[in-house]
Write a protein that holds these residues in place. Structure first.
Motif, PDB file in Angstrom:
ATOM      1  N   ALA A  25       0.846  -1.194   0.000  1.00  0.00           N
ATOM      2  CA  ALA A  25       0.000   0.000   0.000  1.00  0.00           C
ATOM      3  C   ALA A  25       0.878   1.241   0.000  1.00  0.00           C
ATOM      4  O   ALA A  25       1.898   1.302   0.685  1.00  0.00           O
ATOM      5  CB  ALA A  25      -0.907  -0.011   1.224  1.00  0.00           C
ATOM      6  N   GLY A  26       0.523   2.224  -0.802  1.00  0.00           N
ATOM      7  CA  GLY A  26       1.239   3.490  -0.826  1.00  0.00           C
ATOM      8  C   GLY A  26       2.503   3.500  -1.662  1.00  0.00           C
ATOM      9  O   GLY A  26       3.223   4.498  -1.677  1.00  0.00           O
ATOM     10  N   LEU A  27       2.800   2.426  -2.377  1.00  0.00           N
ATOM     11  CA  LEU A  27       3.999   2.406  -3.225  1.00  0.00           C
ATOM     12  C   LEU A  27       3.889   3.525  -4.261  1.00  0.00           C
ATOM     13  O   LEU A  27       2.920   3.587  -5.015  1.00  0.00           O
ATOM     14  CB  LEU A  27       4.154   1.051  -3.917  1.00  0.00           C
ATOM     15  N   ALA A  28       4.886   4.397  -4.303  1.00  0.00           N
ATOM     16  CA  ALA A  28       4.802   5.588  -5.150  1.00  0.00           C
ATOM     17  C   ALA A  28       5.706   5.531  -6.376  1.00  0.00           C
ATOM     18  O   ALA A  28       5.763   6.486  -7.126  1.00  0.00           O
ATOM     19  CB  ALA A  28       5.139   6.815  -4.313  1.00  0.00           C
ATOM     20  N   GLY A  29       6.407   4.463  -6.590  1.00  0.00           N
ATOM     21  CA  GLY A  29       7.294   4.435  -7.745  1.00  0.00           C
ATOM     22  C   GLY A  29       7.871   3.063  -7.972  1.00  0.00           C
ATOM     23  O   GLY A  29       7.410   2.083  -7.392  1.00  0.00           O
ATOM     24  N   PRO A  30       8.884   2.993  -8.805  1.00  0.00           N
ATOM     25  CA  PRO A  30       9.512   1.700  -9.092  1.00  0.00           C
ATOM     26  C   PRO A  30      10.024   1.045  -7.809  1.00  0.00           C
ATOM     27  O   PRO A  30      10.416   1.719  -6.858  1.00  0.00           O
ATOM     28  CB  PRO A  30      10.679   2.053 -10.009  1.00  0.00           C
ATOM     29  N   ALA A  31      10.007  -0.274  -7.808  1.00  0.00           N
ATOM     30  CA  ALA A  31      10.478  -1.022  -6.642  1.00  0.00           C
ATOM     31  C   ALA A  31      11.127  -2.314  -7.125  1.00  0.00           C
ATOM     32  O   ALA A  31      10.846  -2.784  -8.223  1.00  0.00           O
ATOM     33  CB  ALA A  31       9.306  -1.336  -5.711  1.00  0.00           C
ATOM     34  N   PRO A  32      11.995  -2.906  -6.315  1.00  0.00           N
ATOM     35  CA  PRO A  32      12.604  -4.185  -6.697  1.00  0.00           C
ATOM     36  C   PRO A  32      11.544  -5.279  -6.808  1.00  0.00           C
ATOM     37  O   PRO A  32      10.498  -5.205  -6.178  1.00  0.00           O
ATOM     38  CB  PRO A  32      13.569  -4.497  -5.554  1.00  0.00           C
ATOM     39  N   LEU A  33      11.850  -6.285  -7.594  1.00  0.00           N
ATOM     40  CA  LEU A  33      10.952  -7.423  -7.775  1.00  0.00           C
ATOM     41  C   LEU A  33      11.707  -8.679  -7.371  1.00  0.00           C
ATOM     42  O   LEU A  33      12.801  -8.936  -7.859  1.00  0.00           O
ATOM     43  CB  LEU A  33      10.520  -7.524  -9.241  1.00  0.00           C
TER      44      LEU A  33
END
Length: 75
Positions: free
Chosen positions: A50-58
């Motif tokens: 919740a709240g992720l605002a941009g690219p993130a690791p996978l």
């Protein structure tokens, strides 16, 4: 022979979505076809905080064999 394979992949498709503990869980699939090989459909479960605002690791978790694995729940 790997050099003879020409794999193509379908466009990924979201086939399920739920909210668990405030995070969005999406089930995605795509199909891969390669010359001289059977067609295979892959599935993935993606957890988006919740709240992720941009690219993130996978994080990719591979399972051994054709029996797959379960994400949460029982059975």
């Amino acid at each position: 022979d790997w050099a003879a394979r020409t794999p193509t992949s379908s466009v990924p498709e979201i086939v399920g979505e739920a909210t668990i503990d405030g995070a969005t869980i999406r089930v995605v699939r795509h199909t891969v076809t390669a010359t001289g090989c059977e067609t295979v459909t892959h599935y993935a479960a993606l957890r988006v905080p919740a709240g992720l605002a941009g690219p993130a690791p996978l994080l990719v978790v591979h399972h051994g064999g054709d029996d797959g694995f379960r994400v949460g729940g029982s059975g």
